[in-house]
Design an enzyme around this catalytic site. Structure first.
Site, short mmCIF file in Angstrom:
data_model
loop_
_atom_site.label_atom_id
_atom_site.label_comp_id
_atom_site.label_asym_id
_atom_site.label_seq_id
_atom_site.Cartn_x
_atom_site.Cartn_y
_atom_site.Cartn_z
N HIS A 82 42.56 41.97 44.72
CA HIS A 82 41.49 40.99 44.87
C HIS A 82 41.69 39.84 43.90
CE1 HIS A 82 37.56 39.32 45.72
NE2 HIS A 82 37.41 39.14 44.43
N ASP A 161 24.59 43.80 48.27
CA ASP A 161 25.27 42.72 47.55
C ASP A 161 25.06 41.38 48.24
OD1 ASP A 161 27.27 41.48 45.71
OD2 ASP A 161 28.33 41.23 47.60
N ARG A 168 20.66 35.55 43.80
CA ARG A 168 21.16 35.07 42.50
C ARG A 168 21.53 33.60 42.57
NH1 ARG A 168 25.99 38.62 42.02
NH2 ARG A 168 26.49 37.32 40.21
N SER A 183 29.34 43.20 41.91
CA SER A 183 29.39 42.56 43.22
C SER A 183 30.80 42.63 43.80
CB SER A 183 28.92 41.11 43.07
OG SER A 183 29.19 40.36 44.22
N LYS A 187 32.44 45.60 46.91
CA LYS A 187 33.08 45.24 48.18
C LYS A 187 34.46 45.90 48.32
CE LYS A 187 31.64 41.06 47.19
NZ LYS A 187 30.91 39.79 47.06
N1 URA Z 1 32.09 36.66 43.72
C1 URA Z 1 31.39 37.71 44.19
O1 URA Z 1 31.78 38.32 45.17
N2 URA Z 1 30.26 38.06 43.56
C2 URA Z 1 29.79 37.41 42.49
O2 URA Z 1 28.76 37.80 41.97
C3 URA Z 1 30.52 36.32 42.02
C4 URA Z 1 31.67 35.96 42.65
#
Ligand code: URA
Ligand code: CA
Length: 441
Positions: A82, A161, A168, A183, A187
């Site tokens: 990632h 999320d 947020r 977060s 994923k």
């Molecule tokens: N990328 C994400 O997937 N989540 C965040 O909180 C910030 C950047």
């Protein structure tokens, strides 16, 4: 359990239990906890932080809020990579085929781009007919057959999320290390990764502009991996200038093809080899990073990495002929050369601004609904540290619509800073964060 009590507890700096975190996330996902309470809690987290165990508990609560992709029928250790945003970051396009050619299964789920960062799915759709909507069965079958597939996210993954990130975004609570770390990791874990290599960018084009913040984020994510049993390692890399030279979908596909042939830009090649080496180690395919690197270099030399890309394009209903003949990829109508207005050395190439220029030409989306143009974008001709003469090409714009050209040309000239004194190229790999140590390079 009482939501107000949980918010107050966090406000006072106490650690929340796993049950309290689960209660919050479940309640928020199913709508029994409203946005105003969740935003008060998120703000409390911004001020008070969360310890490693709380961050891991939050991650897993978000993973459980939706579907989880089951990759257990794919043989071998599934290592995912990632990157935390970036400009012209073509590494996934190269790493997939490269690592798969070395015998490690790559079952990648990827997203579309938004804003100045491009998405791998968009780039791959430059291939005529390429499908990123494989069923889970097709996806798993393809990985078992050729070790590689890249699919869009179809399932209902980490809805908690999605909802929390959107909240947020509008409540000034994005910039919190535990919230960002959980977060991102939720994923990756929900898409079935056994082990994870993180490429945490730092610099102008990155989410984390400062190197120390990038290291703190990397440590938080590596710690989550350790606590939830997914071996994780992070590479901190430079994003103060775009990676490689190409920014734009088909242009980056062409750059990826060049790199898989061993003819790619130096920085892109190096970062890909570093990340790929760690992937091979986590998958048990090599004992040391040096051994892994030798395997990957061999896959480039003998053509197996490039061939793997062709197999994937074919497997996902695209035209593999475009790999051998990149001139068959979408082509822009016009190329416009932007030339240096003075002599000197390149001191800065503002990555984010270059990304925004490519977006302005149609390569990216400002809103989720926007259509992108695969052919357009920017190809740089210089990197930071290079000397430049007056009138020498700095960049080529690939355009289909002329309205934006003057604006983009001006912005590019502003974004590429030339001074008379020599400049040092930035160091590409800044640090490696493992579960036991942080190695600063
Ligand atoms: N990328 C994400 O997937 N989540 C965040 O909180 C910030 C950047
Ligand atoms: Ca690039």
């Amino acid at each position: 359990m009482n939501t107000v009590e949980i918010i107050r507890k966090k406000r006072e700096g106490q650690a929340l239990s796993k049950e309290e975190i689960e209660y919050l996330i479940q309640g928020y996902t199913n709508g029994t906890i409203p946005d105003y309470q969740m935003s008060a809690w998120a703000m409390a987290v911004c001020f008070q932080g969360m310890n490693e165990q709380e961050t891991a508990d939050l991650t897993m609560a978000m993973v459980r809020s939706g579907d989880q992709v089951d990759l257990s029928s794919i043989r071998g250790i599934k290592v995912d990579k990632h990157s935390t945003g970036g400009v012209g970051d073509t590494t996934t396009l190269i790493l997939g085929p490269l690592v798969a050619a070395a015998g490690v299964p790559v079952a990648k789920m990827s997203g579309r781009g938004l804003g100045h960062t491009g998405g791998t799915i968009d780039k791959l759709e430059s291939f005529q007919g390429f499908s990123t909507e494989l069923t889970t069965e097709e996806f798993v079958d393809l990985v078992n057959r050729i070790q590689l597939a890249v699919n869009g996210q179809t399932a209902n993954l980490t809805p908690a999320d999605k909802k929390l990130y959107a909240l947020r975004d509008v409540t000034g609570t994005v910039d919190s290390i535990p919230l960002i770390a959980s977060s991102i990791m939720s994923k990756k874990i929900a898409t079935g990764a056994d082990a994870i290599v993180l490429d945490v960018k730092t610099g102008d084009g990155a989410f984390m502009k400062e190197e120390e913040d990038a290291i703190r984020l990397a440590k938080a994510m590596v710690s989550i991996g350790k606590l939830v049993g997914r071996n994780t390692i992070a590479v901190i890399s430079d994003m103060s200038q775009p990676l490689g030279y190409a920014v734009g979908n088909a242009l980056e596909v062409k750059e990826a093809i060049d790199t898989l042939k061993g003819e790619g830009p130096e920085d892109l090649t190096e970062l890909t080899l570093v990340l790929g080496s760690h992937m091979l180690c986590l998958a048990g395919r090599a004992q040391t990073a040096e051994e892994a690197r030798a395997v990957l270099e061999q896959c480039i030399r003998d053509g197996s990495a490039l061939n793997k890309l062709k197999e994937m394009v074919q497997g996902q209903h695209g035209d593999p002929n475009q790999v051998d003949h990149p001139e068959l990829l979408p082509q822009a109508k016009e190329q416009i050369v932007v030339r240096a207005e003075q002599e000197g050395y390149i001191h800065r190439i503002q990555a984010e601004e270059i990304g925004l220029c490519a977006m302005r030409l149609g390569a990216g989306r400002a809103t989720k609904e926007d259509q992108i143009d695969h052919a357009v974008g920017v190809v740089l001709h210089k990197k930071v540290g290079n000397p430049v003469k007056k009138g020498e090409p700095l960049a080529t714009l690939y355009v289909n619509r002329n309205e934006m050209v003057n604006e983009v040309t001006q912005r590019l000239l502003q974004a590429i800073e030339i001074q008379t004194r020599p400049a040092q190229p930035p160091k590409l790999i800044r640090a490696i964060v493992t579960p036991t140590e942080t190695i600063r390079l």
